[in-house]
Design a protein around this motif. Structure first.
Motif, PDB file in Angstrom:
ATOM      1  N   VAL A 284     -18.205  24.119 -28.989  1.00  0.00           N
ATOM      2  CA  VAL A 284     -17.623  23.949 -27.470  1.00  0.00           C
ATOM      3  C   VAL A 284     -16.150  24.341 -27.743  1.00  0.00           C
ATOM      4  O   VAL A 284     -15.628  24.909 -26.747  1.00  0.00           O
ATOM      5  N   LEU A 285     -15.555  23.515 -28.521  1.00  0.00           N
ATOM      6  CA  LEU A 285     -14.028  23.717 -28.662  1.00  0.00           C
ATOM      7  C   LEU A 285     -13.668  25.224 -28.746  1.00  0.00           C
ATOM      8  O   LEU A 285     -12.716  25.440 -28.275  1.00  0.00           O
ATOM      9  N   ILE A 286     -14.068  25.622 -29.870  1.00  0.00           N
ATOM     10  CA  ILE A 286     -13.692  27.085 -30.326  1.00  0.00           C
ATOM     11  C   ILE A 286     -14.175  28.061 -29.102  1.00  0.00           C
ATOM     12  O   ILE A 286     -13.389  29.094 -28.709  1.00  0.00           O
ATOM     13  N   LYS A 287     -15.192  27.778 -28.391  1.00  0.00           N
ATOM     14  CA  LYS A 287     -15.524  28.671 -27.331  1.00  0.00           C
ATOM     15  C   LYS A 287     -14.387  28.773 -26.278  1.00  0.00           C
ATOM     16  O   LYS A 287     -13.853  29.498 -25.724  1.00  0.00           O
ATOM     17  N   GLN A 288     -13.967  27.352 -25.967  1.00  0.00           N
ATOM     18  CA  GLN A 288     -12.850  27.036 -24.971  1.00  0.00           C
ATOM     19  C   GLN A 288     -11.663  27.500 -25.313  1.00  0.00           C
ATOM     20  O   GLN A 288     -10.994  28.199 -24.487  1.00  0.00           O
ATOM     21  N   LEU A 289     -11.278  27.778 -26.452  1.00  0.00           N
ATOM     22  CA  LEU A 289      -9.975  28.051 -26.991  1.00  0.00           C
ATOM     23  C   LEU A 289      -9.936  29.669 -26.987  1.00  0.00           C
ATOM     24  O   LEU A 289      -9.031  30.342 -26.675  1.00  0.00           O
ATOM     25  N   ALA A 290     -11.096  30.193 -27.397  1.00  0.00           N
ATOM     26  CA  ALA A 290     -11.095  31.773 -27.474  1.00  0.00           C
ATOM     27  C   ALA A 290     -10.838  32.268 -25.860  1.00  0.00           C
ATOM     28  O   ALA A 290     -10.174  33.202 -25.727  1.00  0.00           O
ATOM     29  N   GLU A 291     -11.452  31.274 -24.878  1.00  0.00           N
ATOM     30  CA  GLU A 291     -11.388  31.901 -23.625  1.00  0.00           C
ATOM     31  C   GLU A 291      -9.797  31.735 -23.044  1.00  0.00           C
ATOM     32  O   GLU A 291      -9.264  32.869 -22.488  1.00  0.00           O
TER      33      GLU A 291
ATOM     34  N   MET B 219      -1.483  20.549 -27.380  1.00  0.00           N
ATOM     35  CA  MET B 219      -0.977  19.529 -28.178  1.00  0.00           C
ATOM     36  C   MET B 219      -0.514  18.044 -27.453  1.00  0.00           C
ATOM     37  O   MET B 219      -0.272  17.247 -27.909  1.00  0.00           O
ATOM     38  N   THR B 220      -0.602  18.116 -26.156  1.00  0.00           N
ATOM     39  CA  THR B 220      -0.332  16.918 -25.465  1.00  0.00           C
ATOM     40  C   THR B 220      -1.550  16.143 -25.271  1.00  0.00           C
ATOM     41  O   THR B 220      -1.433  14.815 -24.730  1.00  0.00           O
ATOM     42  N   ALA B 221      -2.717  16.883 -25.586  1.00  0.00           N
ATOM     43  CA  ALA B 221      -3.777  16.117 -25.280  1.00  0.00           C
ATOM     44  C   ALA B 221      -4.193  14.982 -26.578  1.00  0.00           C
ATOM     45  O   ALA B 221      -3.714  15.599 -27.403  1.00  0.00           O
ATOM     46  N   PRO B 222      -4.772  14.172 -26.125  1.00  0.00           N
ATOM     47  CA  PRO B 222      -5.132  12.932 -27.342  1.00  0.00           C
ATOM     48  C   PRO B 222      -5.585  13.581 -28.806  1.00  0.00           C
ATOM     49  O   PRO B 222      -5.329  13.087 -29.614  1.00  0.00           O
ATOM     50  N   ALA B 223      -6.593  14.718 -28.235  1.00  0.00           N
ATOM     51  CA  ALA B 223      -7.268  15.136 -29.607  1.00  0.00           C
ATOM     52  C   ALA B 223      -6.632  16.396 -30.180  1.00  0.00           C
ATOM     53  O   ALA B 223      -7.305  17.259 -30.874  1.00  0.00           O
ATOM     54  N   GLY B 224      -5.330  16.910 -29.709  1.00  0.00           N
ATOM     55  CA  GLY B 224      -4.616  18.088 -29.899  1.00  0.00           C
ATOM     56  C   GLY B 224      -4.356  18.101 -31.489  1.00  0.00           C
ATOM     57  O   GLY B 224      -4.761  19.216 -32.044  1.00  0.00           O
ATOM     58  N   GLN B 225      -3.730  17.142 -31.938  1.00  0.00           N
ATOM     59  CA  GLN B 225      -3.423  17.290 -33.594  1.00  0.00           C
ATOM     60  C   GLN B 225      -4.710  17.219 -34.238  1.00  0.00           C
ATOM     61  O   GLN B 225      -5.027  18.103 -35.374  1.00  0.00           O
ATOM     62  N   ARG B 226      -5.858  16.603 -33.907  1.00  0.00           N
ATOM     63  CA  ARG B 226      -7.141  16.731 -34.530  1.00  0.00           C
ATOM     64  C   ARG B 226      -7.595  18.252 -34.461  1.00  0.00           C
ATOM     65  O   ARG B 226      -7.755  18.728 -35.376  1.00  0.00           O
ATOM     66  N   ASN B 227      -7.705  18.681 -33.185  1.00  0.00           N
ATOM     67  CA  ASN B 227      -8.101  19.930 -33.113  1.00  0.00           C
ATOM     68  C   ASN B 227      -7.429  21.042 -34.005  1.00  0.00           C
ATOM     69  O   ASN B 227      -8.058  21.841 -34.572  1.00  0.00           O
ATOM     70  N   ARG B 228      -6.260  20.914 -34.098  1.00  0.00           N
ATOM     71  CA  ARG B 228      -5.274  21.787 -34.907  1.00  0.00           C
ATOM     72  C   ARG B 228      -5.589  21.802 -36.151  1.00  0.00           C
ATOM     73  O   ARG B 228      -5.662  22.667 -36.954  1.00  0.00           O
TER      74      ARG B 228
END
Length: 310
Positions: A224-231, A126-135
């Protein structure tokens, strides 16, 4: 052999009369390409095709090691083409009338547990610029059961946040209304108010979810986002954006939701498509039986556990 003019007429039929999406049209045309290649190799016209010819084509596909599921899809595409020819009076008889698709066993899709969903969303930085978008994106995927293309194509005109609803432009240009959870509404409002949200470039102003370049986010980026988060979350299952849709439907069913209501929210044309989730629910019941039934194992619950099972 299939001439270009007929190919283009069929393409227009799929798009304008059947109202299929661009991806669906491409899939049907790829199936037609396989038929066209076969006809060229056999030096035959589509008007000369017989049932035996089509059986020979299918046998060739099996010999190439193509899966039964893929062959079933190809047969569906070929049948569609010959229905078009019959409708437009290019042919008098349909050689695919008796053509049968291979039997395909039920494939149970991968489903996340509620705890895994929470872990995966919790892995977002959530500290990343796209954190809230991803959430917000993942919360909507899970809370609304959207396809990834429906998520990336979401527009401001589709949002009814005061009423907690989304209008979804689904397959075949069909629209449906999907209720939003309080969590999804909250996360989306936070994203829209986020000062880190990039300004859209010209022509992209309608889209809700933007890349850091101001363009509508792509399906690949979500994958790609979901693969990274799953890992990052330590989830070893093979998952994709569609896994959230499966999890949405399964958790609704397990919670007691009506199958027809789930069908409407998923945008399934047929209830038969939705019924796969009843098989997932039966798998859950089987797990419970195997875990607790005395004939399946030597385990005996403690008095404390017995109290929780009553």
């Amino acid at each position: 052999m299939i001439e270009d003019s007929l190919y283009n007429r069929y393409k227009a039929y799929l798009s304008l009369e059947l109202h299929l999406t661009h991806n669906s049209v491409d899939a049907y045309l790829k199936d037609l390409d396989k038929l066209s290649s076969y006809l060229t190799s056999e030096n035959k016209s589509y008007r000369e095709v017989t049932y035996d010819d089509l059986q020979h084509l299918i046998a060739q596909l099996y010999d190439l090691g193509i899966s039964a599921r893929s062959i079933a899809r190809i047969i569906s595409g070929i049948k569609s083409f010959f229905r078009f020819l019959l409708l437009e009076e290019y042919i008098e008889n349909d050689p695919t009338e008796l053509l049968e698709s291979p039997r395909i066993g039920i494939h149970l899709p991968t489903v996340l547990t509620i705890e895994e969903v929470d872990r995966l969303i919790g892995a977002i930085d959530m500290t990343a610029p796209a954190g809230q978008r991803n959430r917000a994106m993942l919360e909507i995927l899970y809370s609304c059961g959207l396809r990834v293309s429906e998520l990336t194509g979401l527009k401001f005109s589709n949002l009814f946040l005061n009423e907690s609803f989304l209008r979804v432009d689904g397959k075949g240009r069909k629209q449906r209304l999907v209720p939003m959870s309080e969590a999804a509404v909250s996360e989306l409002r936070s994203y829209l108010a986020d000062p880190e949200r990039p300004d859209p470039i010209r022509g992209q102003e309608e889209f809700v979810f933007l890349s850091n370049r101001g363009k509508a986010i792509s399906r690949i980026m979500v994958f790609v986002l979901i693969k990274q988060l799953a890992e990052a979350a330590g989830i070893n299952k093979s998952i994709s954006p569609h896994t959230f849709r499966h999890s949405f439907a399964t958790h609704l069913l397990e919670g007691g939701a009506n199958l027809q209501a789930i069908q409407l929210m998923l945008g399934h044309e047929s209830i038969a498509t939705t019924e796969i989730y009843t098989h997932i629910d039966r798998e859950t019941l089987r797990h419970e039986i195997e875990t607790y039934h005395p004939r399946n194992q030597s385990y005996r619950p403690t008095p404390e556990e017995t109290d929780t099972l009553v």
